[in-house]
Scaffold this active site. Structure first.
Site, PDB file in Angstrom:
ATOM      1  N   ASP A   8       0.876  -1.161   0.000  1.00  0.00           N
ATOM      2  CA  ASP A   8       0.000   0.000   0.000  1.00  0.00           C
ATOM      3  C   ASP A   8       0.930   1.233   0.000  1.00  0.00           C
ATOM      4  OD1 ASP A   8      -2.534   1.475   0.714  1.00  0.00           O
ATOM      5  OD2 ASP A   8      -1.332   1.919   2.482  1.00  0.00           O
ATOM      6  N   ASP A  10      -0.068   5.134   0.732  1.00  0.00           N
ATOM      7  CA  ASP A  10      -0.320   6.126   1.792  1.00  0.00           C
ATOM      8  C   ASP A  10      -0.378   5.445   3.156  1.00  0.00           C
ATOM      9  OD1 ASP A  10      -0.661   8.254  -0.051  1.00  0.00           O
ATOM     10  OD2 ASP A  10      -2.722   7.667  -0.404  1.00  0.00           O
ATOM     11  N   GLY A  45      -7.457   3.885   2.955  1.00  0.00           N
ATOM     12  CA  GLY A  45      -7.598   2.991   1.804  1.00  0.00           C
ATOM     13  C   GLY A  45      -8.836   3.236   0.967  1.00  0.00           C
ATOM     14  N   SER A 115      -4.965   5.527  -4.381  1.00  0.00           N
ATOM     15  CA  SER A 115      -4.765   6.932  -4.739  1.00  0.00           C
ATOM     16  C   SER A 115      -4.575   7.146  -6.239  1.00  0.00           C
ATOM     17  CB  SER A 115      -3.544   7.482  -4.009  1.00  0.00           C
ATOM     18  OG  SER A 115      -3.304   8.807  -4.420  1.00  0.00           O
ATOM     19  N   LYS A 116      -5.242   8.192  -6.729  1.00  0.00           N
ATOM     20  CA  LYS A 116      -5.038   8.603  -8.123  1.00  0.00           C
ATOM     21  C   LYS A 116      -3.786   9.459  -8.234  1.00  0.00           C
ATOM     22  CE  LYS A 116      -9.749   8.077  -9.554  1.00  0.00           C
ATOM     23  NZ  LYS A 116     -11.077   8.597  -9.671  1.00  0.00           N
ATOM     24  N   ASP A 169      -1.950  -0.469   5.841  1.00  0.00           N
ATOM     25  CA  ASP A 169      -2.249   0.242   7.084  1.00  0.00           C
ATOM     26  C   ASP A 169      -3.765   0.403   7.262  1.00  0.00           C
ATOM     27  OD1 ASP A 169      -2.614   2.123   5.013  1.00  0.00           O
ATOM     28  OD2 ASP A 169      -2.355   3.776   6.430  1.00  0.00           O
TER      29      ASP A 169
END
Ligand code: B16
Ligand code: MG
Length: 211
Positions: A8, A10, A45, A115-116, A169
């Site tokens: 992941d 972020d 997420g 995320s974009k 996370d």
């Protein structure tokens, strides 16, 4: 036998979770919606729009579609201002050490992020070249907790889900990984202590002993 690790972004590879939280706070303050770090934890997420809809549900006001879209845009602009300040120093040495160690062990490495802005962030912190594949929010129709982004990452790597470990996370990300048939490792956030995790990491370097 693990052939790959899917990270992941972020909150795992970089601390952009703080910037997401700060940017949501700008909006919630304006709108008079109480918003705490614990509430943000439950959004880890989730896509930008799903997060915003959950936040707006805390308000007694109704919002038109146009208002919701303008608020999403406003949040992203605030977030991008923080992202623009990011540089390679924002990646913990432990993250680079872990990625290099896994690579030495012959593991394939990917990013699986809702995320974009993932590609932009990876470029800014100079992590792009550390990965064999990057799957992000711009490549999928359904964000976490749907498994699509992790299945995309596995497909790009050419491995089966059961051969890959996902590091997350967010509980929503663990759910996505579980439903996709991946092994799972929790790393902080609301993933920590989750029954959806096969492993619970306190340090990323622990991955080097797991694979
Ligand atoms: P953006 P991840 C997620 O990234 C964040 O955890 C979540 O807070 C954010 O809303 C989502 O990305 C969308 O991000 O607004 O940049 O497209 O944790 O899956 O790497
Ligand atoms: Mg995350």
């Amino acid at each position: 036998m693990k052939k790959a690790v899917i990270f992941d972004l972020d909150g795992v590879l970089v601390h952009t979770d703080r910037y997401h939280y700060d940017s949501w706070c700008l909006l919630t303050r304006q709108l008079g919606i109480p918003f705490t770090p614990a509430q943000y934890d439950t959004l880890r997420g989730l896509s930008r729009m799903d997060s915003l809809e959950r936040i707006l549900a805390l308000s007694s006001r109704q919002f038109t579609r146009a208002e919701v879209e303008a608020l999403a845009e406003e949040k992203n602009e605030a977030y991008l201002k923080r992202v623009e300040q990011m540089g390679p120093a924002e990646v913990e040495p432990e993250v680079r050490r872990t990625l290099a160690g896994l690579r030495e062990k012959g593991l394939l490495l990917a990013v699986g992020s809702s995320s974009k802005n993932a590609q932009l962030i990876l470029r800014r912190v100079e992590l792009t070249d550390c990965f064999d594949a990057i799957a992000d929010g711009s490549m999928v129709r359904r964000a976490k907790p749907d498994p699509e982004v992790f299945l995309k990452a596995a497909q790009l790597l050419g491995v089966a889900p059961a051969e890959a470990l996902v590091v997350e996370d967010g509980a929503a990300g663990l759910r996505a990984a579980r439903d996709g048939g991946f092994q799972t490792a929790a790393f902080g956030g609301d993933a920590a202590g989750s029954p959806l995790a096969d492993y619970d990491l306190t340090r990323l370097t622990q991955l080097l002993e797991l694979v």
